[in-house]
Design a protein around this motif. Structure first.
Motif, PDB file in Angstrom:
ATOM      1  N   THR A  39    -101.390  -7.986 -13.436  1.00  0.00           N
ATOM      2  CA  THR A  39    -101.944  -6.510 -13.978  1.00  0.00           C
ATOM      3  C   THR A  39    -101.913  -6.553 -15.506  1.00  0.00           C
ATOM      4  O   THR A  39    -100.591  -6.847 -15.874  1.00  0.00           O
ATOM      5  N   GLN A  40    -102.737  -6.146 -16.235  1.00  0.00           N
ATOM      6  CA  GLN A  40    -102.429  -5.948 -17.367  1.00  0.00           C
ATOM      7  C   GLN A  40    -102.399  -4.464 -17.795  1.00  0.00           C
ATOM      8  O   GLN A  40    -101.942  -3.527 -17.030  1.00  0.00           O
ATOM      9  N   SER A  41    -102.036  -4.013 -18.785  1.00  0.00           N
ATOM     10  CA  SER A  41    -101.512  -2.773 -19.504  1.00  0.00           C
ATOM     11  C   SER A  41    -102.445  -1.605 -19.256  1.00  0.00           C
ATOM     12  O   SER A  41    -102.310  -0.481 -18.924  1.00  0.00           O
ATOM     13  N   ASP A  42    -103.913  -2.207 -19.246  1.00  0.00           N
ATOM     14  CA  ASP A  42    -104.919  -1.054 -19.100  1.00  0.00           C
ATOM     15  C   ASP A  42    -105.237  -1.026 -17.570  1.00  0.00           C
ATOM     16  O   ASP A  42    -106.217  -0.154 -17.107  1.00  0.00           O
ATOM     17  N   GLY A  43    -104.274  -1.617 -16.797  1.00  0.00           N
ATOM     18  CA  GLY A  43    -104.734  -1.810 -15.218  1.00  0.00           C
ATOM     19  C   GLY A  43    -105.368  -2.497 -14.778  1.00  0.00           C
ATOM     20  O   GLY A  43    -105.524  -2.738 -13.465  1.00  0.00           O
ATOM     21  N   LYS A  44    -106.119  -3.347 -15.577  1.00  0.00           N
ATOM     22  CA  LYS A  44    -107.182  -4.556 -14.915  1.00  0.00           C
ATOM     23  C   LYS A  44    -106.370  -5.665 -14.736  1.00  0.00           C
ATOM     24  O   LYS A  44    -105.005  -5.836 -15.105  1.00  0.00           O
ATOM     25  N   TYR A  45    -107.037  -6.673 -14.176  1.00  0.00           N
ATOM     26  CA  TYR A  45    -106.397  -7.823 -13.807  1.00  0.00           C
ATOM     27  C   TYR A  45    -106.837  -8.961 -14.613  1.00  0.00           C
ATOM     28  O   TYR A  45    -108.233  -9.189 -14.765  1.00  0.00           O
ATOM     29  N   SER A  46    -105.806  -9.877 -15.029  1.00  0.00           N
ATOM     30  CA  SER A  46    -106.069 -11.104 -15.615  1.00  0.00           C
ATOM     31  C   SER A  46    -106.026 -12.284 -14.587  1.00  0.00           C
ATOM     32  O   SER A  46    -105.303 -12.025 -13.816  1.00  0.00           O
ATOM     33  N   ASP A  61    -111.889 -19.197 -23.193  1.00  0.00           N
ATOM     34  CA  ASP A  61    -112.835 -18.902 -22.337  1.00  0.00           C
ATOM     35  C   ASP A  61    -112.567 -18.390 -20.780  1.00  0.00           C
ATOM     36  O   ASP A  61    -112.942 -17.564 -20.173  1.00  0.00           O
ATOM     37  N   LEU A  62    -111.178 -18.454 -20.599  1.00  0.00           N
ATOM     38  CA  LEU A  62    -110.578 -17.765 -19.385  1.00  0.00           C
ATOM     39  C   LEU A  62    -110.483 -16.201 -19.425  1.00  0.00           C
ATOM     40  O   LEU A  62    -110.594 -15.485 -18.425  1.00  0.00           O
ATOM     41  N   GLN A  63    -110.740 -15.634 -20.468  1.00  0.00           N
ATOM     42  CA  GLN A  63    -110.687 -14.297 -20.915  1.00  0.00           C
ATOM     43  C   GLN A  63    -111.768 -13.555 -20.548  1.00  0.00           C
ATOM     44  O   GLN A  63    -112.077 -12.455 -20.587  1.00  0.00           O
ATOM     45  N   LYS A  64    -112.845 -14.549 -20.405  1.00  0.00           N
ATOM     46  CA  LYS A  64    -114.270 -14.161 -19.692  1.00  0.00           C
ATOM     47  C   LYS A  64    -114.096 -13.284 -18.418  1.00  0.00           C
ATOM     48  O   LYS A  64    -115.021 -12.812 -18.013  1.00  0.00           O
ATOM     49  N   ILE A  65    -113.031 -13.989 -17.539  1.00  0.00           N
ATOM     50  CA  ILE A  65    -113.131 -13.767 -16.384  1.00  0.00           C
ATOM     51  C   ILE A  65    -112.177 -12.412 -16.116  1.00  0.00           C
ATOM     52  O   ILE A  65    -111.029 -12.520 -16.504  1.00  0.00           O
ATOM     53  N   GLU A  66    -112.634 -11.550 -15.575  1.00  0.00           N
ATOM     54  CA  GLU A  66    -112.137 -10.144 -15.096  1.00  0.00           C
ATOM     55  C   GLU A  66    -111.804 -10.303 -13.646  1.00  0.00           C
ATOM     56  O   GLU A  66    -112.522 -10.388 -12.872  1.00  0.00           O
ATOM     57  N   GLY A  67    -110.515 -10.029 -13.147  1.00  0.00           N
ATOM     58  CA  GLY A  67    -110.238 -10.075 -11.804  1.00  0.00           C
ATOM     59  C   GLY A  67    -110.217  -8.494 -11.215  1.00  0.00           C
ATOM     60  O   GLY A  67    -109.741  -7.602 -12.148  1.00  0.00           O
ATOM     61  N   PHE A  68    -110.486  -8.291 -10.197  1.00  0.00           N
ATOM     62  CA  PHE A  68    -110.537  -6.788  -9.398  1.00  0.00           C
ATOM     63  C   PHE A  68    -110.622  -7.311  -8.018  1.00  0.00           C
ATOM     64  O   PHE A  68    -110.758  -8.195  -7.252  1.00  0.00           O
ATOM     65  N   THR A  69    -110.292  -6.100  -7.009  1.00  0.00           N
ATOM     66  CA  THR A  69    -110.288  -6.036  -5.856  1.00  0.00           C
ATOM     67  C   THR A  69    -111.164  -4.882  -5.378  1.00  0.00           C
ATOM     68  O   THR A  69    -111.185  -3.818  -5.842  1.00  0.00           O
ATOM     69  N   LYS A  77    -108.320  -6.562   1.739  1.00  0.00           N
ATOM     70  CA  LYS A  77    -108.519  -6.615   0.331  1.00  0.00           C
ATOM     71  C   LYS A  77    -109.232  -7.791   0.007  1.00  0.00           C
ATOM     72  O   LYS A  77    -109.088  -8.909   0.608  1.00  0.00           O
ATOM     73  N   VAL A  78    -110.308  -7.482  -0.777  1.00  0.00           N
ATOM     74  CA  VAL A  78    -111.072  -8.877  -1.038  1.00  0.00           C
ATOM     75  C   VAL A  78    -111.047  -8.927  -2.310  1.00  0.00           C
ATOM     76  O   VAL A  78    -111.326  -8.092  -3.428  1.00  0.00           O
ATOM     77  N   ALA A  79    -110.340 -10.256  -3.093  1.00  0.00           N
ATOM     78  CA  ALA A  79    -110.137 -10.681  -4.497  1.00  0.00           C
ATOM     79  C   ALA A  79    -111.739 -11.169  -5.006  1.00  0.00           C
ATOM     80  O   ALA A  79    -112.569 -11.805  -4.426  1.00  0.00           O
ATOM     81  N   CYS A  80    -111.981 -10.561  -6.015  1.00  0.00           N
ATOM     82  CA  CYS A  80    -113.027 -10.664  -6.908  1.00  0.00           C
ATOM     83  C   CYS A  80    -112.919 -11.167  -8.204  1.00  0.00           C
ATOM     84  O   CYS A  80    -111.972 -10.848  -8.836  1.00  0.00           O
ATOM     85  N   VAL A  81    -114.001 -11.844  -8.980  1.00  0.00           N
ATOM     86  CA  VAL A  81    -113.948 -11.895 -10.338  1.00  0.00           C
ATOM     87  C   VAL A  81    -115.305 -11.838 -10.955  1.00  0.00           C
ATOM     88  O   VAL A  81    -116.333 -11.907 -10.309  1.00  0.00           O
ATOM     89  N   PHE A  82    -115.186 -11.232 -12.302  1.00  0.00           N
ATOM     90  CA  PHE A  82    -116.549 -10.952 -12.729  1.00  0.00           C
ATOM     91  C   PHE A  82    -116.401 -11.720 -14.064  1.00  0.00           C
ATOM     92  O   PHE A  82    -115.680 -11.687 -14.979  1.00  0.00           O
ATOM     93  N   VAL A  83    -117.560 -12.629 -14.248  1.00  0.00           N
ATOM     94  CA  VAL A  83    -117.539 -13.719 -15.376  1.00  0.00           C
ATOM     95  C   VAL A  83    -118.477 -13.051 -16.408  1.00  0.00           C
ATOM     96  O   VAL A  83    -119.792 -13.013 -15.838  1.00  0.00           O
ATOM     97  N   ARG A  84    -118.075 -12.561 -17.646  1.00  0.00           N
ATOM     98  CA  ARG A  84    -119.163 -11.990 -18.700  1.00  0.00           C
ATOM     99  C   ARG A  84    -119.907 -12.961 -19.540  1.00  0.00           C
ATOM    100  O   ARG A  84    -119.131 -14.082 -19.823  1.00  0.00           O
ATOM    101  N   CYS A  85    -121.206 -13.036 -19.417  1.00  0.00           N
ATOM    102  CA  CYS A  85    -122.001 -13.838 -20.479  1.00  0.00           C
ATOM    103  C   CYS A  85    -121.899 -13.482 -21.820  1.00  0.00           C
ATOM    104  O   CYS A  85    -121.653 -12.264 -22.201  1.00  0.00           O
TER     105      CYS A  85
END
Length: 287
Positions: A39-46, A61-69, A77-85
């Motif tokens: 968990t990051q300070s903004d509540g998002k997941y790294s 490059d790893l910073q392009k990937i945001e985790g969420f559920t 609970k389903v773990a997901c990642v979003f990879v930004r182009c």
């Protein structure tokens, strides 16, 4: 069923393969988790990757990937990642991965695919995989992708007309079911199977009520342009499965049959990414 031999017919009805044993060959072999969410300070997941993830890119490059559920309607609970182009993406690819891997082990491929196709990528772990909760059952596959589909629209405001549904191997099962229910820009079926029983009896002409993963039935209901990719030497899901899916999909475009290609090596062929680019640039649904 007339296409089956008498011996196969008797075996099927007297000693039918247990659906769970079929599933064990195709899926439900989750590895030890290769990642975790922090968990990051903004509540998002790294996303924190372990050595088993075999990450091949840089830390930036790893910073392009945001985790969420998200939470499925079956309560998992389903773990997901979003990879930004990096560029201005035209599509978001909803990617359903194959067997015996999780999001961590898929992460390098997801970054590579997004970069090659200039698309955002959203992927997820099935129940019982990675840090997703629950158990890996066929019914959970469908509930998982439905939850991710809803989360994609509410969290990232992605319209279905800008979505490419991409399923690889066992990931073609939830992908095809979702594609049969929703019109999207396009669908990619990569090394898919016709059905569970057809893994044992590929010549079956009828789909039984007990047949798990009935892609061969659902693919007929897809209304979006569909690209089917399969290796002619696939050692896990025989080439005939790709042929069967293609012949039963009325919206199928020109397929990619990779001569000599196996189950896990198609992305290393130049024809693979070239065909995907042509699909996205020319053949997908627009408007």
């Amino acid at each position: 069923m007339s296409q089956l031999s008498f011996r196969q017919f008797c075996y099927l009805f007297c000693c039918p393969p247990c659906p769970s044993s079929i599933a064990a060959k195709l899926a439900f072999l989750p590895p030890e988790p290769s990642y975790q969410f922090e968990t990051q300070s903004d509540g998002k997941y790294s996303v924190i990757l372990r050595d088993t993830a075999q990450w091949v890119y840089t830390e930036s490059d790893l910073q392009k990937i945001e985790g969420f559920t998200v939470r499925s309607r079956r309560g998992n609970k389903v773990a997901c990642v979003f990879v930004r182009c990096d560029r201005n993406p035209r599509y978001t690819i909803l990617f359903s991965h194959g067997n015996a891997v999780d999001l961590g082990q898929s992460s390098s491929y997801l970054v590579w695919l997004g970069d090659q196709l200039n698309c955002d990528i959203l992927s997820y772990d099935y129940s019982g995989y990675g840090i997703s909760g629950g158990k890996p059952y066929e019914s959970n596959l469908y509930s998982d992708i439905s939850a991710v589909w809803r989360g994609m629209k509410t969290r990232y405001h992605v319209d279905p007309e800008n979505v490419i549904l991409y399923g690889y191997s066992i990931g073609t099962v939830p992908t095809i079911r979702l594609a049969a229910k929703n019109k999207v820009a396009g669908v990619v079926i990569h090394s898919g199977l016709m059905s569970g029983l057809r893994m044992a009896f590929p010549e079956m002409g009828t789909t039984l009520w007990c047949d798990p993963f009935p892609n061969i039935v659902r693919v007929k209901k897809i209304r979006s342009p569909t690209l089917i990719i399969h290796g002619t030497a696939d050692e896990i899901i025989e080439f005939c499965h790709g042929l069967g899916l293609h012949s039963n999909c009325s919206t199928a475009v020109e397929p990619l049959w990779v001569e000599g290609g196996g189950h896990n090596d198609l992305e290393f062929r130049s024809a693979f990414i070239e065909r995907l680019r042509r699909f996205l640039n020319v053949e997908v649904f627009v408007g």
